[in-house]
Design a protein around this motif. Structure first.
Motif, PDB file in Angstrom:
ATOM      1  N   TYR A   1      -5.567   9.850   0.309  1.00 21.96           N
ATOM      2  CA  TYR A   1      -5.629  10.606   0.680  1.00 21.96           C
ATOM      3  C   TYR A   1      -5.044   9.923   1.887  1.00 21.96           C
ATOM      4  O   TYR A   1      -4.571   9.167   1.351  1.00 21.96           O
TER       5      TYR A   1
ATOM      6  N   PRO B   1       0.595  -1.660   0.054  1.00 18.91           N
ATOM      7  CA  PRO B   1       0.135  -0.127   0.128  1.00 18.91           C
ATOM      8  C   PRO B   1       0.205   1.317  -0.122  1.00 18.91           C
ATOM      9  O   PRO B   1       1.828   1.118   1.135  1.00 18.91           O
ATOM     10  N   ASN B   2       0.359   2.179  -0.540  1.00 19.72           N
ATOM     11  CA  ASN B   2       1.642   3.137  -0.913  1.00 19.72           C
ATOM     12  C   ASN B   2       0.487   4.377  -1.634  1.00 19.72           C
ATOM     13  O   ASN B   2       0.244   4.230  -2.557  1.00 19.72           O
ATOM     14  N   PRO B   3       0.651   5.129  -0.491  1.00 17.06           N
ATOM     15  CA  PRO B   3      -0.504   6.787  -1.246  1.00 17.06           C
ATOM     16  C   PRO B   3      -0.310   7.389  -2.363  1.00 17.06           C
ATOM     17  O   PRO B   3      -0.805   8.167  -3.490  1.00 17.06           O
TER      18      PRO B   3
ATOM     19  N   LEU C   1      -3.167   8.193   4.923  1.00 14.33           N
ATOM     20  CA  LEU C   1      -2.868   7.321   6.306  1.00 14.33           C
ATOM     21  C   LEU C   1      -1.836   7.442   7.017  1.00 14.33           C
ATOM     22  O   LEU C   1      -0.984   7.611   6.763  1.00 14.33           O
TER      23      LEU C   1
ATOM     24  N   SER D   1      -2.475   3.037  -3.977  1.00 12.09           N
ATOM     25  CA  SER D   1      -2.608   3.299  -3.681  1.00 12.09           C
ATOM     26  C   SER D   1      -4.610   3.380  -2.809  1.00 12.09           C
ATOM     27  O   SER D   1      -5.282   3.168  -3.716  1.00 12.09           O
ATOM     28  N   ILE D   2      -5.283   2.988  -1.838  1.00 14.32           N
ATOM     29  CA  ILE D   2      -6.755   3.375  -2.085  1.00 14.32           C
ATOM     30  C   ILE D   2      -7.866   4.410  -2.086  1.00 14.32           C
ATOM     31  O   ILE D   2      -8.615   4.166  -1.649  1.00 14.32           O
ATOM     32  N   GLY D   3      -6.898   5.526  -2.250  1.00 16.03           N
ATOM     33  CA  GLY D   3      -7.598   6.979  -2.235  1.00 16.03           C
ATOM     34  C   GLY D   3      -6.597   8.465  -2.056  1.00 16.03           C
ATOM     35  O   GLY D   3      -6.003   7.777  -1.567  1.00 16.03           O
TER      36      GLY D   3
HETATM   37  N1  ADE Z   1      -0.438   4.932   2.960  1.00  8.38           N
HETATM   38  C1  ADE Z   1      -0.694   5.660   4.099  1.00  8.38           C
HETATM   39  N2  ADE Z   1      -1.729   6.314   2.759  1.00  8.38           N
HETATM   40  C2  ADE Z   1      -1.920   5.740   2.067  1.00  8.38           C
HETATM   41  C3  ADE Z   1      -3.373   5.548   1.027  1.00  8.38           C
HETATM   42  N3  ADE Z   1      -4.113   6.538   1.368  1.00  8.38           N
HETATM   43  N4  ADE Z   1      -3.245   4.631   0.396  1.00  8.38           N
HETATM   44  C4  ADE Z   1      -2.469   3.291   0.935  1.00  8.38           C
HETATM   45  N5  ADE Z   1      -1.471   2.835   1.354  1.00  8.38           N
HETATM   46  C5  ADE Z   1      -1.780   4.053   1.937  1.00  8.38           C
END
Ligand code: ADE
Length: 295
Positions: free
Chosen positions: A173, A119-121, A175, A169-171
């Motif tokens: 924003y 997971p990675n924003p 986390l 990324s799941i969205g």
């Molecule tokens: N780690 C921090 N923010 C994330 C996001 N939006 N999606 C996936 N991983 C994350």
């Protein structure tokens, strides 16, 4: 499906043992193993991070600790040679490909090999299509980053070793870490495994499903009149064809307002006469390959 999750907060994933996921685990459909990344550290502080090279705020997760952990879970020998080209482009190309029917997990016996997911924003968005494709894999390994993220060489190195590596990324924003994002992806993927859902039909009609994906129509249950609000009368008619048309029209209407980007991706050739009529009434031109909003 076997799932390994690596995190500095493995206790976060105790929640996976409730509800439908818990049932799938007891039925043997899912075999979930959580690992504490700190178990692969060798210093007295069990440190997993260091300051960013080039400066900047926060801390970055160190590649050595991750590599020791991942080598063990993926059954790989450590090496300094990074020769195999294996970019995420394969999957991304499919994501944006008009006729992207190809399933990257089904080629070259890929289902049998572990797929590594970070997971990675700052990565491409995780979609229902990605969930569908990953639901056919037999082994997924999630690496949850914390702090300012993980050293960029980690995914690069494992790709070079022929491992399929995805960063999602799941969205839009940020986390605090990858744990919640892993939980989200895990749920989206595993509920598509055959036998997971009590009623498999509920998956077929959902939003974001299929090539002509629309937001799902609204749902109602009894009582038919509640606090002065009645359910739409047509739903009580028992006329299945009319109900299906009404629901499709509601789905088109809602999608047009809330997610016009999904309407723009529809293939006009797959729309029936009534769909086109509805879309025209909502201000869309439907005679080209994809609908186009009229000004
Ligand atoms: N780690 C921090 N923010 C994330 C996001 N939006 N999606 C996936 N991983 C994350």
């Amino acid at each position: 499906m076997r799932i390994d999750i690596i995190s500095v907060f493995p206790e976060f994933f105790e929640a996976l043992h409730v509800s439908l996921l818990g049932k799938a685990i007891s039925k043997g459909l899912l075999d979930i193993h959580t690992h504490n990344l700190r178990d692969w550290t060798h210093d007295v502080h069990h440190s997993v991070d260091d300051t960013p090279i080039g400066g900047g705020a926060g801390m970055v997760m160190k590649p050595e600790v991750w590599a020791q952990c991942l080598d063990e879970i993926l059954h790989l020998e450590p090496t300094n040679s990074t020769h195999t080209e294996n970019e995420q482009t394969n999957f991304l190309a499919n994501q944006h490909c008009e006729s992207g029917e190809q399933n990257p997990t089904s080629s070259d016996n890929q289902q049998e090999r572990p797929i590594l997911i970070f997971p990675n924003p700052s990565a491409p968005l995780f979609t229902q299509q990605a969930a569908t494709e990953l639901s056919t894999a037999s082994h997924l390994v999630f690496g949850c980053g914390r702090y300012e993220g993980y050293d960029a060489r980690i995914p690069e190195y494992y790709r070079s070793q022929g491992v399929k590596v995805y960063e999602f990324s799941i969205g839009d924003y940020v986390l605090n870490g990858g744990e919640v994002a892993t939980g989200v992806m895990l749920e989206a993927i595993t509920r598509l495994i055959p036998g997971f859902m009590g009623n498999p039909d509920s998956i077929v009609e959902e939003s974001y499903t299929g090539s002509n994906a629309l937001l799902e129509h609204k749902q109602y249950t009894r009582p038919t009149s509640w606090r002065g609000i009645d359910v739409p009368e047509i739903l009580l008619s028992g006329h299945h064809a009319n109900i299906a048309r009404y629901r499709r029209d509601v789905a088109l209407e809602q999608t047009s307002v809330i997610r016009p980007d999904l309407i723009e991706k529809l293939h006009c050739s797959e729309l029936d006469k009534a769909d086109r009529k509805k879309l025209r009434s909502l201000g869309w031109e439907v005679s080209s390959q994809h609908p186009r909003k009229l000004k």
